[in-house]
Design a protein around this motif. Structure first.
Motif, short mmCIF file in Angstrom:
data_model
loop_
_atom_site.label_atom_id
_atom_site.label_comp_id
_atom_site.label_asym_id
_atom_site.label_seq_id
_atom_site.Cartn_x
_atom_site.Cartn_y
_atom_site.Cartn_z
N TRP A 238 5.53 2.79 8.45
CA TRP A 238 5.42 2.29 9.82
C TRP A 238 5.61 0.79 9.86
CZ3 TRP A 238 2.12 -1.03 12.54
CH2 TRP A 238 2.26 -0.99 13.93
N LEU A 239 5.09 0.08 8.86
CA LEU A 239 5.24 -1.37 8.81
C LEU A 239 6.71 -1.77 8.68
CD1 LEU A 239 2.24 -2.25 6.44
CD2 LEU A 239 2.42 -2.80 8.88
N VAL A 240 7.47 -1.03 7.90
CA VAL A 240 8.91 -1.31 7.78
C VAL A 240 9.60 -1.06 9.12
CG1 VAL A 240 11.07 -0.60 6.68
CG2 VAL A 240 9.01 -0.87 5.29
N MET A 241 9.20 0.00 9.81
CA MET A 241 9.78 0.28 11.13
C MET A 241 9.53 -0.87 12.11
SD MET A 241 8.82 4.31 11.60
CE MET A 241 9.37 4.38 13.30
N ALA A 250 3.17 -5.31 0.21
CA ALA A 250 1.80 -5.48 -0.29
C ALA A 250 1.08 -4.13 -0.40
CB ALA A 250 1.02 -6.42 0.63
N VAL A 251 1.29 -3.25 0.59
CA VAL A 251 0.67 -1.93 0.54
C VAL A 251 1.26 -1.10 -0.59
CG1 VAL A 251 0.28 0.23 1.79
CG2 VAL A 251 0.13 -1.95 3.00
N LEU A 252 2.59 -1.14 -0.74
CA LEU A 252 3.25 -0.36 -1.78
C LEU A 252 2.84 -0.83 -3.18
CD1 LEU A 252 6.80 -0.07 -0.20
CD2 LEU A 252 5.26 1.83 -0.67
N LEU A 253 2.61 -2.12 -3.34
CA LEU A 253 2.15 -2.63 -4.64
C LEU A 253 0.75 -2.11 -4.97
CD1 LEU A 253 3.40 -6.33 -4.44
CD2 LEU A 253 4.22 -4.56 -6.01
N LYS A 254 -0.06 -1.84 -3.94
CA LYS A 254 -1.40 -1.30 -4.16
C LYS A 254 -1.38 0.20 -4.41
CE LYS A 254 -4.09 -4.61 -1.40
NZ LYS A 254 -4.99 -4.75 -0.22
N THR A 255 -0.36 0.89 -3.91
CA THR A 255 -0.35 2.35 -3.97
C THR A 255 0.64 2.90 -5.00
OG1 THR A 255 1.23 2.42 -2.12
CG2 THR A 255 -1.11 2.62 -1.57
N GLU A 261 8.57 0.32 -9.29
CA GLU A 261 8.51 1.53 -8.48
C GLU A 261 8.26 1.18 -7.01
OE1 GLU A 261 6.02 5.78 -8.26
OE2 GLU A 261 5.54 4.26 -9.77
N ALA A 262 7.39 0.21 -6.78
CA ALA A 262 7.09 -0.21 -5.41
C ALA A 262 8.33 -0.78 -4.73
CB ALA A 262 5.97 -1.24 -5.41
N GLU A 263 9.08 -1.59 -5.46
CA GLU A 263 10.30 -2.17 -4.89
C GLU A 263 11.37 -1.09 -4.62
OE1 GLU A 263 10.77 -5.11 -3.78
OE2 GLU A 263 8.95 -6.07 -4.55
N GLU A 264 11.44 -0.10 -5.50
CA GLU A 264 12.39 1.01 -5.27
C GLU A 264 12.02 1.78 -4.01
OE1 GLU A 264 12.23 3.29 -8.82
OE2 GLU A 264 13.57 1.95 -9.96
#
Length: 525
Positions: A238-241, A250-255, A261-264
């Motif tokens: 949703w944040l990207v949208m 920041a969320v992807l780096l935490k999850t 993998e987060a950058e992919e």
């Protein structure tokens, strides 16, 4: 030339001791220590990531306790409501079923609000609306006010049921998405069990007081949502949208365990959002006039949601006391104790699904579930139709009702929500999932509002024969139309549906060419 041994037992070549104070140390021991540090750091990161994602899944699922609690508690509370408010069976059916019907309003609204204010704040809205409805029901002086409170609570439940699986699917790593997305169904089962226990615990009070306490207890789980808002992040998709890329990263780096993998994942999401923005037509038009790939997704998602309910699970749960009475249980308290056994069974077997869904896969669990349900539903029909009443009939009825909810909890219950949170493209995911939730709630309402009337027409046994036939159709639906999504990212699943359509189209075109060549050859001959 000798080889000396130092005080620590280490041997040095050319007589050079390798003691702890010597500046010459083994290079491989340093490398070994470095590797240990790296492995330990990776393990710590893995554990930290898993705990964070697990906490997010748990807090996001709290609203689902409300639905489960309502399903469980109303099965017993309605006995006292009938006595206190002097209502008839038709009013009872309407009271129970109306929640499922009006919850579709919440699901439809939730699809829209989750795109506007976000997944996280839609969950908060769900809790507030439900609390207002539950409080109104608790204080209701009449049937009309009770119905108003139930309608408001139903809207709140609709919000919560729709958004939780989507949120969890969008924050979860690929390898554990299936297990984590079963959490809402787990919490529904926990709620049902709590409802059954509440029925038994407060059944000793007067009819006027007991059902009010039972309903009031349901307010407590939603109170924890306020705390959850300080813990859980917004969905990265949703944040990207919303073009909030840094927050999404920041969320992807935490999850995700690794930065790579987060950058992919972020790149995949940005690409999906970019493709979605390239298509100018509104979401509602895309859903009304879907592409072939989206049409297949809608058929799969809405179809599995409808089968989840028309196979009769709410009849087994809402009306389990009536089923056991039909089998021969005469004491009200004993009937409520038997429903606790149903709740415990349902809760235990959802944990089996949690363990297996990312190992065995979605489709195998659905097939096991629907086949087992068909057998149990048919067996209930046979017992109630041909064996009359008595201790053996009671025991077998409890066994097969528990078996039915066990098979449901292993597959059709949780996997249904997992699939509908996975298969839709990001652009339409919230509102397409809302359509699936609407189908689910409508079918649930139809079953809940008609079950007693149907049993008066074709008996309890006949109703379960009908449910077993629907469950058999669900087996065919799963086998022919449900794909396997285990281990794939949400963006890869979208591509899978698109490639499947393109593959079918190419096969059709190839078949047309072959037929044309065959026809020309025939004419030449």
């Amino acid at each position: 030339m000798g080889i000396q041994e130092n005080g620590n037992g280490e041997l040095g070549l050319s007589g050079i001791p390798l003691g702890t104070k010597n500046k010459y140390k083994r290079m491989n021991s340093e490398l070994h220590e470095d590797n240990d540090d790296i492995l330990q750091a990776q393990e710590d990161k893995r554990n930290s990531t898993w705990k964070y994602v697990l906490a997010c899944a748990i807090f996001a699922s709290l609203n689902n306790v409300l639905l489960g609690y309502d399903v469980g508690v109303m099965s017993g509370a309605v006995i006292f409501i009938k006595e206190d408010l002097k209502i008839n069976e038709v009013q009872v059916e309407f009271l129970i079923g109306i929640l499922s019907i009006v919850s579709l309003l919440g699901s439809l609204g939730g699809g829209r609000t989750s795109d506007i204010i976000g997944r996280k704040w839609t969950m908060a809205l769900a809790a507030v609306v439900f609390q207002a409805g539950a409080l109104t029901m608790t204080l209701a002086p009449s049937y009309v006010v009770l119905m108003i409170g139930r309608i408001v609570a139903g809207v709140g439940i609709g919000f919560g049921v729709m958004i939780s699986p989507i949120y969890i699917a969008e924050i979860s790593p690929n390898v554990s998405r299936g297990s984590l997305t079963t959490f809402p169904e787990i919490f529904i089962n926990v709620g049902i069990l709590l409802g059954y226990v509440s029925n038994y615990a407060f059944s000793g009070f007067s009819a006027h007081i007991s059902w009010r306490i039972m309903l009031a207890v349901g307010i407590l789980p939603s109170a924890f949502i306020g705390f959850a808002l300080f813990v859980i992040p917004e969905s990265p998709r949703w944040l990207v949208m919303q073009n909030r890329i840094d927050e999404a990263r920041a969320v992807l780096l935490k999850t995700n365990e690794e930065e790579k993998e987060a950058e992919e994942r972020l790149a995949e999401i940005q690409q999906a959002v970019g493709l979605a923005n390239y298509e100018e037509q509104p979401v509602w038009r895309e859903l009304l006039y879907p592409s072939p790939a989206l049409r297949r997704m809608l058929i799969t998602g809405i179809g599995i949601q409808c089968f989840q309910q028309i196979s009769g699970i709410d009849a087994s749960v809402y009306y389990s006391p009536e089923i056991f009475i039909a089998a021969g249980i005469e004491n009200k308290s004993k009937g409520l104790v038997a429903t606790v056994a149903v709740g415990i069974t349902k809760t235990i077997f959802i944990l089996v699904a949690l363990i297996l869904i990312d190992k065995l896969g979605r489709k195998p669990l659905l097939l096991i579930s629907t086949i087992g349900m068909t057998v149990c539903l048919f067996s209930i029909g046979v017992i109630l139709t041909f064996f009359g009443q008595g201790p053996i009939v009671i025991a077998l009825s409890i066994l097969f009702v528990c078996g039915n909810v066990a098979f449901f909890s292993v597959g059709l219950g949780p996997v249904c929500w997992v699939l509908t949170s996975e298969i839709f493209p990001l652009r339409v995911r919230a509102q397409a999932s809302a359509l699936g939730a609407v189908g689910n709630r409508v079918c649930s309402g139809i079953v809940a509002m008609s079950f007693l009337s149907v049993t008066r027409t074709i008996t309890f046994g006949g109703a379960f024969f009908l449910f077993s036939g629907v469950s058999a159709l669900a087996i065919v639906f799963v086998y022919t139309l449900v794909p396997e999504t285990k281990g794939k990212s949400l963006e890869q699943i979208e591509i899978m549906f698109q490639n499947e359509h393109q593959s079918q189209r190419r096969e059709t075109e190839l078949g047309d060419v072959e037929q044309l060549v065959h026809n020309k050859t025939g004419l030449t001959n």
